[in-house]
Design a protein around this motif. Structure first.
Motif, PDB file in Angstrom:
ATOM      1  N   PHE A 221       1.005  -1.267  -0.624  1.00  0.00           N
ATOM      2  CA  PHE A 221      -0.258   0.263   0.234  1.00  0.00           C
ATOM      3  C   PHE A 221       0.710   1.156   0.199  1.00  0.00           C
ATOM      4  N   CYS A 222       0.616   3.068  -0.615  1.00  0.00           N
ATOM      5  CA  CYS A 222       0.514   3.844  -1.032  1.00  0.00           C
ATOM      6  C   CYS A 222      -0.284   5.057  -0.214  1.00  0.00           C
ATOM      7  N   CYS A 223       0.520   5.869   0.122  1.00  0.00           N
ATOM      8  CA  CYS A 223       0.358   7.085   0.427  1.00  0.00           C
ATOM      9  C   CYS A 223       0.563   8.292   0.163  1.00  0.00           C
ATOM     10  N   GLY A 224       0.391   9.379  -0.539  1.00  0.00           N
ATOM     11  CA  GLY A 224       1.277  10.770  -1.487  1.00  0.00           C
ATOM     12  C   GLY A 224       0.756  11.313   0.386  1.00  0.00           C
ATOM     13  N   THR A 225       1.942  11.952   0.370  1.00  0.00           N
ATOM     14  CA  THR A 225       2.887  12.730   1.502  1.00  0.00           C
ATOM     15  C   THR A 225       1.698  13.990   2.211  1.00  0.00           C
ATOM     16  N   SER A 237       0.909   1.293   8.779  1.00  0.00           N
ATOM     17  CA  SER A 237       2.379   0.238   8.608  1.00  0.00           C
ATOM     18  C   SER A 237       3.198   0.316  10.047  1.00  0.00           C
ATOM     19  N   LYS A 238       3.092   0.896  10.297  1.00  0.00           N
ATOM     20  CA  LYS A 238       3.836   0.892  12.289  1.00  0.00           C
ATOM     21  C   LYS A 238       3.257  -0.239  12.327  1.00  0.00           C
ATOM     22  N   SER A 239       1.715  -0.497  12.638  1.00  0.00           N
ATOM     23  CA  SER A 239       0.480  -1.295  13.420  1.00  0.00           C
ATOM     24  C   SER A 239       1.019  -2.732  12.695  1.00  0.00           C
ATOM     25  N   LEU A 240       1.444  -3.071  11.807  1.00  0.00           N
ATOM     26  CA  LEU A 240       1.785  -4.312  10.823  1.00  0.00           C
ATOM     27  C   LEU A 240       3.098  -4.422  11.254  1.00  0.00           C
ATOM     28  N   ASN A 241       3.931  -3.374  11.570  1.00  0.00           N
ATOM     29  CA  ASN A 241       6.045  -4.239  12.343  1.00  0.00           C
ATOM     30  C   ASN A 241       5.377  -4.847  12.958  1.00  0.00           C
ATOM     31  N   ASP A 242       4.948  -4.033  13.912  1.00  0.00           N
ATOM     32  CA  ASP A 242       5.013  -4.402  14.996  1.00  0.00           C
ATOM     33  C   ASP A 242       4.238  -5.387  16.006  1.00  0.00           C
ATOM     34  N   HIS A 243       3.004  -6.007  14.789  1.00  0.00           N
ATOM     35  CA  HIS A 243       2.382  -7.379  15.569  1.00  0.00           C
ATOM     36  C   HIS A 243       3.609  -8.581  13.735  1.00  0.00           C
ATOM     37  N   ARG A 244       4.651  -7.850  13.936  1.00  0.00           N
ATOM     38  CA  ARG A 244       5.795  -8.885  12.083  1.00  0.00           C
ATOM     39  C   ARG A 244       5.009  -9.222  11.135  1.00  0.00           C
ATOM     40  N   ILE A 245       3.882  -8.812  10.563  1.00  0.00           N
ATOM     41  CA  ILE A 245       3.480  -8.747   9.464  1.00  0.00           C
ATOM     42  C   ILE A 245       3.903  -7.417   8.331  1.00  0.00           C
ATOM     43  N   HIS A 247       5.216  -6.533   5.138  1.00  0.00           N
ATOM     44  CA  HIS A 247       4.617  -5.434   3.777  1.00  0.00           C
ATOM     45  C   HIS A 247       5.331  -4.655   3.034  1.00  0.00           C
ATOM     46  N   THR A 248       4.570  -4.273   2.047  1.00  0.00           N
ATOM     47  CA  THR A 248       5.128  -3.460   1.478  1.00  0.00           C
ATOM     48  C   THR A 248       4.896  -1.640   1.101  1.00  0.00           C
TER      49      THR A 248
END
Length: 280
Positions: A221-225, A237-245, A247-248
Motif C-alpha cells: 500500500f501507499c499514500c501521498g505525503t 504500517s507501524k502497526s503491521l511492523n509491531d505485529h511482525r506482519i 508488507h510493502t
C-alpha cells in the motif's frame, strides 16, 4: 469460514454486448442480479487481456479486483486509465465492481448495503464462472483507492481464503479519527459515531491487524505525503511492523488525486504480477 462458491448458483447473470461463453470485447459490462440485499442489478466492468480473445486461446488468467473511491462507480477506472492496454500488458483480467459508497462493508444498519457478502459469495464466483480465471487465492488480488483502498484491505484481511494479494492507494484505513466521523456517508452505513463507537472500531482496517498471521497475505500500500490519509497509512504500517506482519509500504509526493494514483497503480500491479508468476 463459508466457501465462496456456496451461493454462486443463485446469481442471475446477464452480459451486455456479448454471450457468456465467448466474450468478443476486451472491456465490457457485466450485470449481476444479487440475492444479498444489494439493489439490483450490480454493474461490473471487466477488462480482458488481448490474448484472451485470440483464436484457440485456452489459457487461464489471474484476476485483479480494482475498487473505486467514494462517489464513483464501476465506470470510473475505464475513464481514467486504458484498462484494455493494462490488462494486456500484465496478462491478467481486471474487474471493476460498483461499490455504491458502501465502504465495502456489510452494513449493520442498512440491509441494502451488504457489499462484503456480495463480493465474497456472488461476485468472485460469478467472474470465475464466466471467464477462464485461475481459481485460487494466490492468483487473485484486490486493490483500490481511497474508500476502495480501505475496502480492498478490509476484504482481503477478512477473506484471505479468497484473495492472497491486497493493495491500497491513499486508503482510508482508520475511519475512527474524529475528523472523518461526518465524512463520506459512513454514518449512514454504521450509525452515528457518538452512539456506535464500538461498531466503528470494529469496521476499520486498523483493527484487523492483530488478527493477521505472518505470511497470510501479500500486502502492498501507499499514500501521498500531502494526502489527508497520510498519517493513518503511516500508523497502519507501524502497526503491521509491531505485529511482525510483512508488507510493502511506499510514499511519494502527492495528494488525494488521480495524478498520484495514475503513477502508483503500476508498482502495485508489478508486485501482484510477480506473485502471480511465482505462484505464491
Amino acid at each position: 469460514m463459508k466457501k465462496i462458491f456456496s451461493c454462486a448458483l443463485f446469481s442471475v447473470v446477464m452480459l451486455t454486448a456479448w454471450g457468456a461463453a465467448k466474450p468478443q470485447m476486451q472491456v465490457d459490462t457485466v450485470k449481476i442480479n444479487s440475492v444479498n440485499n444489494i439493489v439490483s442489478p450490480m454493474k461490473v466492468t471487466v477488462a480482458l487481456p488481448e490474448t484472451y480473445l485470440a483464436k484457440g486461446d485456452t489459457a487461464h488468467y489471474p484476476v485483479v479486483y480494482l475498487l473505486h473511491g467514494y462517489s464513483d462507480d464501476y465506470s470510473y477506472y475505464p475513464k481514467r486509465m486504458p484498462l484494455d492496454s493494462v490488462a494486456s500488458a500484465y496478462n491478467m483480467i481486471i474487474v471493476c465492481p460498483d461499490g455504491r459508497d458502501s465502504w465495502y462493508w456489510d452494513s449493520p444498519v442498512n440491509p441494502d448495503f451488504q457489499m462484503e457478502s456480495f463480493f465474497t459469495q456472488e461476485l468472485v464466483p460469478t467472474i470465475d464462472s464466466l471467464y477462464r480465471t485461475r481459481k485460487s487465492p494466490e492468483q487473485r488480488a484486490i486493490v483500490g483507492l481511497s474508500m476502495g483502498g480501505h475496502g480492498a484491505l478490509w476484504l482481503a484481511m477478512r477473506h484471505s481464503d479468497i484473495w492472497k494479494n491486497a493493495g491500497s492507494m491513499s486508503g482510508g484505513v482508520d475511519i475512527t479519527k474524529r475528523e472523518f466521523h461526518d465524512q463520506w456517508r459512513m454514518k449512514e452505513r454504521l450509525g452515528e459515531f457518538k452512539d456506535n463507537s464500538v461498531r466503528w472500531g470494529e469496521h476499520t482496517v486498523a483493527a484487523l491487524v492483530p488478527g493477521l498471521q505472518p505470511g497470510q497475505l501479500n500486502i502492498i500500500f501507499c499514500c501521498g505525503t500531502e494526502d489527508f490519509f497520510f498519517d493513518v497509512n503511516n500508523e497502519l504500517s507501524k502497526s503491521l511492523n509491531d505485529h511482525r506482519i510483512g508488507h510493502t509500504y511506499f510514499t511519494a509526493t502527492g495528494d488525494h488525486s488521480w495524478p498520484y494514483w495514475n503513477k502508483v497503480i503500476y508498482p502495485i500491479l508489478d508486485n501482484f504480477k510477480s506473485h502471480f508468476d511465482s505462484g505464491k
